[in-house]
Design a protein around this motif. Structure first.
Motif, PDB file in Angstrom:
ATOM      1  N   ALA A 282     -21.161 -38.549 -15.871  1.00 29.77           N
ATOM      2  CA  ALA A 282     -21.611 -37.485 -14.981  1.00 29.77           C
ATOM      3  C   ALA A 282     -22.634 -37.968 -13.963  1.00 29.77           C
ATOM      4  O   ALA A 282     -23.398 -38.895 -14.214  1.00 29.77           O
ATOM      5  N   LYS A 283     -22.644 -37.297 -12.804  1.00 25.62           N
ATOM      6  CA  LYS A 283     -23.663 -37.543 -11.776  1.00 25.62           C
ATOM      7  C   LYS A 283     -24.812 -36.539 -11.910  1.00 25.62           C
ATOM      8  O   LYS A 283     -25.927 -36.806 -11.494  1.00 25.62           O
ATOM      9  N   VAL A 284     -24.503 -35.367 -12.482  1.00 23.60           N
ATOM     10  CA  VAL A 284     -25.511 -34.326 -12.744  1.00 23.60           C
ATOM     11  C   VAL A 284     -25.283 -33.813 -14.159  1.00 23.60           C
ATOM     12  O   VAL A 284     -24.163 -33.460 -14.519  1.00 23.60           O
ATOM     13  N   ILE A 285     -26.345 -33.786 -14.960  1.00 22.81           N
ATOM     14  CA  ILE A 285     -26.248 -33.224 -16.303  1.00 22.81           C
ATOM     15  C   ILE A 285     -27.253 -32.087 -16.424  1.00 22.81           C
ATOM     16  O   ILE A 285     -28.447 -32.268 -16.171  1.00 22.81           O
ATOM     17  N   ILE A 286     -26.752 -30.903 -16.757  1.00 22.52           N
ATOM     18  CA  ILE A 286     -27.610 -29.734 -16.982  1.00 22.52           C
ATOM     19  C   ILE A 286     -27.856 -29.633 -18.472  1.00 22.52           C
ATOM     20  O   ILE A 286     -26.907 -29.541 -19.256  1.00 22.52           O
ATOM     21  N   MET A 287     -29.107 -29.675 -18.883  1.00 23.01           N
ATOM     22  CA  MET A 287     -29.474 -29.631 -20.300  1.00 23.01           C
ATOM     23  C   MET A 287     -30.242 -28.347 -20.578  1.00 23.01           C
ATOM     24  O   MET A 287     -31.353 -28.175 -20.102  1.00 23.01           O
TER      25      MET A 287
ATOM     26  N   LYS B 248     -32.647 -43.868 -13.630  1.00 24.24           N
ATOM     27  CA  LYS B 248     -32.595 -45.153 -12.928  1.00 24.24           C
ATOM     28  C   LYS B 248     -31.214 -45.427 -12.358  1.00 24.24           C
ATOM     29  O   LYS B 248     -31.059 -46.106 -11.338  1.00 24.24           O
ATOM     30  N   GLU B 249     -30.188 -44.887 -13.015  1.00 22.81           N
ATOM     31  CA  GLU B 249     -28.804 -45.057 -12.553  1.00 22.81           C
ATOM     32  C   GLU B 249     -28.443 -44.059 -11.450  1.00 22.81           C
ATOM     33  O   GLU B 249     -27.314 -44.054 -10.960  1.00 22.81           O
ATOM     34  N   GLY B 250     -29.412 -43.172 -11.097  1.00 21.30           N
ATOM     35  CA  GLY B 250     -29.167 -42.199 -10.036  1.00 21.30           C
ATOM     36  C   GLY B 250     -28.616 -40.868 -10.511  1.00 21.30           C
ATOM     37  O   GLY B 250     -28.286 -39.991  -9.694  1.00 21.30           O
ATOM     38  N   VAL B 251     -28.510 -40.689 -11.839  1.00 16.33           N
ATOM     39  CA  VAL B 251     -28.034 -39.416 -12.387  1.00 16.33           C
ATOM     40  C   VAL B 251     -29.156 -38.382 -12.293  1.00 16.33           C
ATOM     41  O   VAL B 251     -30.312 -38.681 -12.580  1.00 16.33           O
ATOM     42  N   SER B 252     -28.810 -37.170 -11.867  1.00 19.99           N
ATOM     43  CA  SER B 252     -29.796 -36.082 -11.780  1.00 19.99           C
ATOM     44  C   SER B 252     -29.704 -35.223 -13.032  1.00 19.99           C
ATOM     45  O   SER B 252     -28.619 -35.001 -13.570  1.00 19.99           O
ATOM     46  N   ILE B 253     -30.854 -34.730 -13.486  1.00 20.31           N
ATOM     47  CA  ILE B 253     -30.911 -33.885 -14.683  1.00 20.31           C
ATOM     48  C   ILE B 253     -31.566 -32.557 -14.319  1.00 20.31           C
ATOM     49  O   ILE B 253     -32.654 -32.538 -13.742  1.00 20.31           O
ATOM     50  N   VAL B 254     -30.898 -31.443 -14.643  1.00 18.69           N
ATOM     51  CA  VAL B 254     -31.547 -30.133 -14.610  1.00 18.69           C
ATOM     52  C   VAL B 254     -31.987 -29.861 -16.043  1.00 18.69           C
ATOM     53  O   VAL B 254     -31.157 -29.779 -16.954  1.00 18.69           O
ATOM     54  N   TYR B 255     -33.279 -29.744 -16.256  1.00 20.89           N
ATOM     55  CA  TYR B 255     -33.830 -29.669 -17.607  1.00 20.89           C
ATOM     56  C   TYR B 255     -34.405 -28.274 -17.849  1.00 20.89           C
ATOM     57  O   TYR B 255     -35.463 -27.923 -17.325  1.00 20.89           O
ATOM     58  N   ILE B 256     -33.665 -27.463 -18.626  1.00 19.65           N
ATOM     59  CA  ILE B 256     -34.114 -26.109 -18.960  1.00 19.65           C
ATOM     60  C   ILE B 256     -34.747 -26.163 -20.347  1.00 19.65           C
ATOM     61  O   ILE B 256     -34.088 -26.525 -21.328  1.00 19.65           O
ATOM     62  N   SER B 257     -36.032 -25.840 -20.423  1.00 21.88           N
ATOM     63  CA  SER B 257     -36.726 -25.907 -21.704  1.00 21.88           C
ATOM     64  C   SER B 257     -37.924 -24.976 -21.698  1.00 21.88           C
ATOM     65  O   SER B 257     -38.487 -24.683 -20.637  1.00 21.88           O
ATOM     66  N   HIS B 258     -38.302 -24.518 -22.886  1.00 27.78           N
ATOM     67  CA  HIS B 258     -39.527 -23.729 -23.032  1.00 27.78           C
ATOM     68  C   HIS B 258     -40.653 -24.575 -23.626  1.00 27.78           C
ATOM     69  O   HIS B 258     -41.741 -24.058 -23.863  1.00 27.78           O
ATOM     70  N   ARG B 259     -40.369 -25.846 -23.876  1.00 31.85           N
ATOM     71  CA  ARG B 259     -41.382 -26.725 -24.451  1.00 31.85           C
ATOM     72  C   ARG B 259     -42.172 -27.390 -23.320  1.00 31.85           C
ATOM     73  O   ARG B 259     -41.721 -28.341 -22.683  1.00 31.85           O
TER      74      ARG B 259
ATOM     75  N   ILE C 282     -41.724 -30.808 -20.429  1.00 35.01           N
ATOM     76  CA  ILE C 282     -41.629 -30.646 -18.972  1.00 35.01           C
ATOM     77  C   ILE C 282     -42.605 -31.571 -18.255  1.00 35.01           C
ATOM     78  O   ILE C 282     -42.250 -32.263 -17.297  1.00 35.01           O
ATOM     79  N   PHE C 283     -43.846 -31.598 -18.749  1.00 35.32           N
ATOM     80  CA  PHE C 283     -44.875 -32.408 -18.094  1.00 35.32           C
ATOM     81  C   PHE C 283     -44.739 -33.897 -18.430  1.00 35.32           C
ATOM     82  O   PHE C 283     -45.329 -34.737 -17.767  1.00 35.32           O
ATOM     83  N   SER C 284     -43.930 -34.189 -19.429  1.00 33.02           N
ATOM     84  CA  SER C 284     -43.747 -35.582 -19.842  1.00 33.02           C
ATOM     85  C   SER C 284     -42.642 -36.278 -19.060  1.00 33.02           C
ATOM     86  O   SER C 284     -42.785 -37.441 -18.690  1.00 33.02           O
ATOM     87  N   ILE C 285     -41.527 -35.571 -18.793  1.00 38.02           N
ATOM     88  CA  ILE C 285     -40.355 -36.281 -18.252  1.00 38.02           C
ATOM     89  C   ILE C 285     -39.867 -35.780 -16.895  1.00 38.02           C
ATOM     90  O   ILE C 285     -39.035 -36.439 -16.275  1.00 38.02           O
ATOM     91  N   CYS C 286     -40.356 -34.634 -16.411  1.00 38.89           N
ATOM     92  CA  CYS C 286     -39.784 -34.052 -15.191  1.00 38.89           C
ATOM     93  C   CYS C 286     -40.545 -34.453 -13.937  1.00 38.89           C
ATOM     94  O   CYS C 286     -41.741 -34.737 -13.977  1.00 38.89           O
ATOM     95  N   ASP C 287     -39.812 -34.459 -12.815  1.00 40.16           N
ATOM     96  CA  ASP C 287     -40.403 -34.804 -11.515  1.00 40.16           C
ATOM     97  C   ASP C 287     -40.865 -33.558 -10.765  1.00 40.16           C
ATOM     98  O   ASP C 287     -41.935 -33.546 -10.172  1.00 40.16           O
ATOM     99  N   ARG C 288     -40.015 -32.528 -10.777  1.00 41.09           N
ATOM    100  CA  ARG C 288     -40.361 -31.267 -10.118  1.00 41.09           C
ATOM    101  C   ARG C 288     -40.030 -30.115 -11.038  1.00 41.09           C
ATOM    102  O   ARG C 288     -39.287 -30.266 -12.004  1.00 41.09           O
ATOM    103  N   ILE C 289     -40.562 -28.944 -10.720  1.00 38.41           N
ATOM    104  CA  ILE C 289     -40.313 -27.750 -11.521  1.00 38.41           C
ATOM    105  C   ILE C 289     -40.037 -26.558 -10.610  1.00 38.41           C
ATOM    106  O   ILE C 289     -40.711 -26.381  -9.593  1.00 38.41           O
ATOM    107  N   THR C 290     -39.010 -25.806 -10.954  1.00 41.00           N
ATOM    108  CA  THR C 290     -38.746 -24.517 -10.307  1.00 41.00           C
ATOM    109  C   THR C 290     -38.941 -23.428 -11.346  1.00 41.00           C
ATOM    110  O   THR C 290     -38.363 -23.498 -12.437  1.00 41.00           O
ATOM    111  N   VAL C 291     -39.765 -22.451 -11.016  1.00 37.57           N
ATOM    112  CA  VAL C 291     -40.046 -21.345 -11.935  1.00 37.57           C
ATOM    113  C   VAL C 291     -39.320 -20.096 -11.434  1.00 37.57           C
ATOM    114  O   VAL C 291     -39.384 -19.762 -10.249  1.00 37.57           O
TER     115      VAL C 291
END
Length: 493
Positions: free
Chosen positions: A158-163, A187-198, A202-211
């Protein structure tokens, strides 16, 4: 792959779910998507992948207007969605689940089994997963099923993975491994949409956040430019003064005691007790036997030997019905398959364990039943237009609230809560914690199994740590730390 979603609207009947949402995903970005349960996060991603059709708005992929008619086509274009509610076929093998709909075949239509096994084992090695490929997926724990779903997504190139809540059922060790995989994908250029309540993740692995809040986009920011408190305030529309409520335990007599509980190969010689007004936290790594012990106490699973005592008297509990008769409620970790009947209404799900009390002479007193359901929906702030709505139509977090309402409704003496806040947003978590305090103030004894160490430390009066089917240690609240729990969980002293 760059994705831009602008002014997205979506209604289901009269229920307006999204009203002008904007979302942007950049190549090689890990983008957090946060909001309370029911804010519209999953709906937005379901629109992107073609499961739902938007009512209004524009989707641009690599600067080209693009709409997918179904998730299969989205996957073929490099967008994969790992859903919070896992898409596992329980009667099929792990290998079959990994390649379902994507089987490798020869020119003669024969399955390339060895090639599929090799690819599967490569991904399992990447995730440090050791699950036999020939095992039925239904025999795997929820955490193992989650890792199967993650491995399945990685197999699609995948080029985009929604989790969506990918770590809800994972251990700390598995979470760290997943984070390593996310970093390498980035690093391989894959984008991740990371949905989490933890929030820590979020502050450990994400680059940006949309609320998101109430179907709208509230804000998008780089992670370094925001904070825990700011995100919470934007999510819930108010400040959350403390993550965990203050606990003043008023401990009474022992309500439940288990002695010498044993199930060969699963858990051995389990002895513990819980008192009136007490919260006993149960921690340990996935596969340690925490859930299996609780299922045996509630008679969902069999055990080989051991005794159960309620208020000091030995009782025989051989069915869940008998457990309920003795005042034990059990919030299972698997709400989808075991906690709820998704096609039933919210009302029917809530009253199911309490039905006998509304029909003392065989006739249901509907007014009393409806008042009871309305009170619990209000108390647990379940977001729904009507108690007649099906549970399957609710967001994951609101489904969890219905499960809790169902068991609170029986007026339990003992409430076993297995991962009670799994998939629940930060505001709703606080509501559940407040409810736990309220229940214990009334004398209810709570056993809380949780994979979240902050939750174990924040809510427990005593902590039991399980390692390889045995209780490896017991810690009082005052002496417990994440380090001491993990030491016991991994077999240390």
């Amino acid at each position: 792959m760059k994705i831009s979603m602008k002014n997205i609207h979506k209604s289901f009947g009269t229920n307006q779910v999204l009203t002008g949402v904007n979302f942007e995903l950049l190549p090689g970005e890990v983008h957090a998507l946060m909001g309370e349960n029911g804010a519209g996060k999953s709906t937005l991603m379901n629109i992107l992948t073609g499961l739902h059709k938007l009512d209004q708005g524009t989707i641009m992929i690599d600067e080209k207007e693009t709409y997918f008619s179904n998730p299969k086509i989205a996957e073929q274009h490099g967008i994969t969605f790992i859903h919070q509610e896992l898409n596992i076929w329980p009667d099929m093998t792990v290998l079959d689940n990994l390649f379902i709909g994507k089987e490798l075949k020869s020119a003669f239509g024969l399955l390339k089994s060895n090639e599929m096994k090799t690819l599967a084992l490569e991904q399992f090695k990447r995730l440090s997963v050791t699950i036999p490929l020939e095992q039925e997926a239904g025999q795997c724990s929820v955490g193992q099923q989650q890792m199967i779903e993650i491995a399945k997504a990685l197999l699609t190139d995948a080029k985009v993975i929604i989790m969506d809540e990918p770590t809800a059922a994972l251990t700390e060790r598995e979470i760290q491994k997943l984070f390593e995989v996310i970093a390498s994908l980035k690093k391989e250029g894959v984008s991740i949409v990371y949905i989490s309540h933890r929030m820590e993740e979020i502050f450990s692995i994400c680059d940006r956040i949309t609320v998101m809040r109430d179907g709208k986009t509230v804000d998008t920011k780089p992670i370094p430019e925001t904070s825990f408190d700011e995100v919470v305030k934007k999510m819930v529309g108010r400040e959350l003064t403390e993550r965990f409520p203050k606990r003043v335990a008023n401990l009474g007599k022992t309500v439940l005691e288990v002695k010498n509980f044993t199930r060969k190969g699963v858990f051995d010689n389990i002895n513990f007790f819980v008192r009136s007004g007490e919260i006993v936290g149960v921690s340990g790594l996935m596969g340690a036997g925490r859930t299996e012990i609780m299922r045996a106490i509630f008679a969902l699973d069999k055990f080989d030997s051991g005794e159960t005592l309620i208020n000091g008297e030995k009782v025989s509990i051989k069915t869940p019905y008998q457990a309920i008769e003795h005042g034990i409620g059990f919030i299972t970790e698997d709400r989808k398959d075991e906690g709820l009947i998704l096609d039933f209404s919210i009302r029917d799900n809530i009253v199911l364990p309490s039905l006998k009390s509304f029909a003392p002479k065989g006739l249901i007193k509907e007014k009393n039943e409806q008042d009871f359901v309305d009170m619990l929906i209000k108390r647990l702030t379940v977001k729904t237009e009507s108690a007649a709505a099906t549970v399957g139509s609710l967001s994951g977090g609101n489904q969890q609230k219905v499960v809790i309402a169902k068991w609170v409704g029986i007026g339990p003496k003992v409430l076993i809560m297995d991962e009670p806040t799994r998939g629940v947003d930060v505001g709703a978590k606080r509501e559940i914690y407040d409810l736990m305090n309220e229940l214990t103030s009334r004398g209810v004894a709570i056993i809380m199994v949780s994979s979240e160490l902050p939750e174990i430390l924040g809510m427990s009066d005593r902590i039991l740590v399980v390692h390889e089917g045995r209780i490896s240690g017991e810690l009082l609240k005052e002496e417990a730390t994440q380090e001491s729990i993990m030491t016991l969980a991994t077999g240390g002293q």
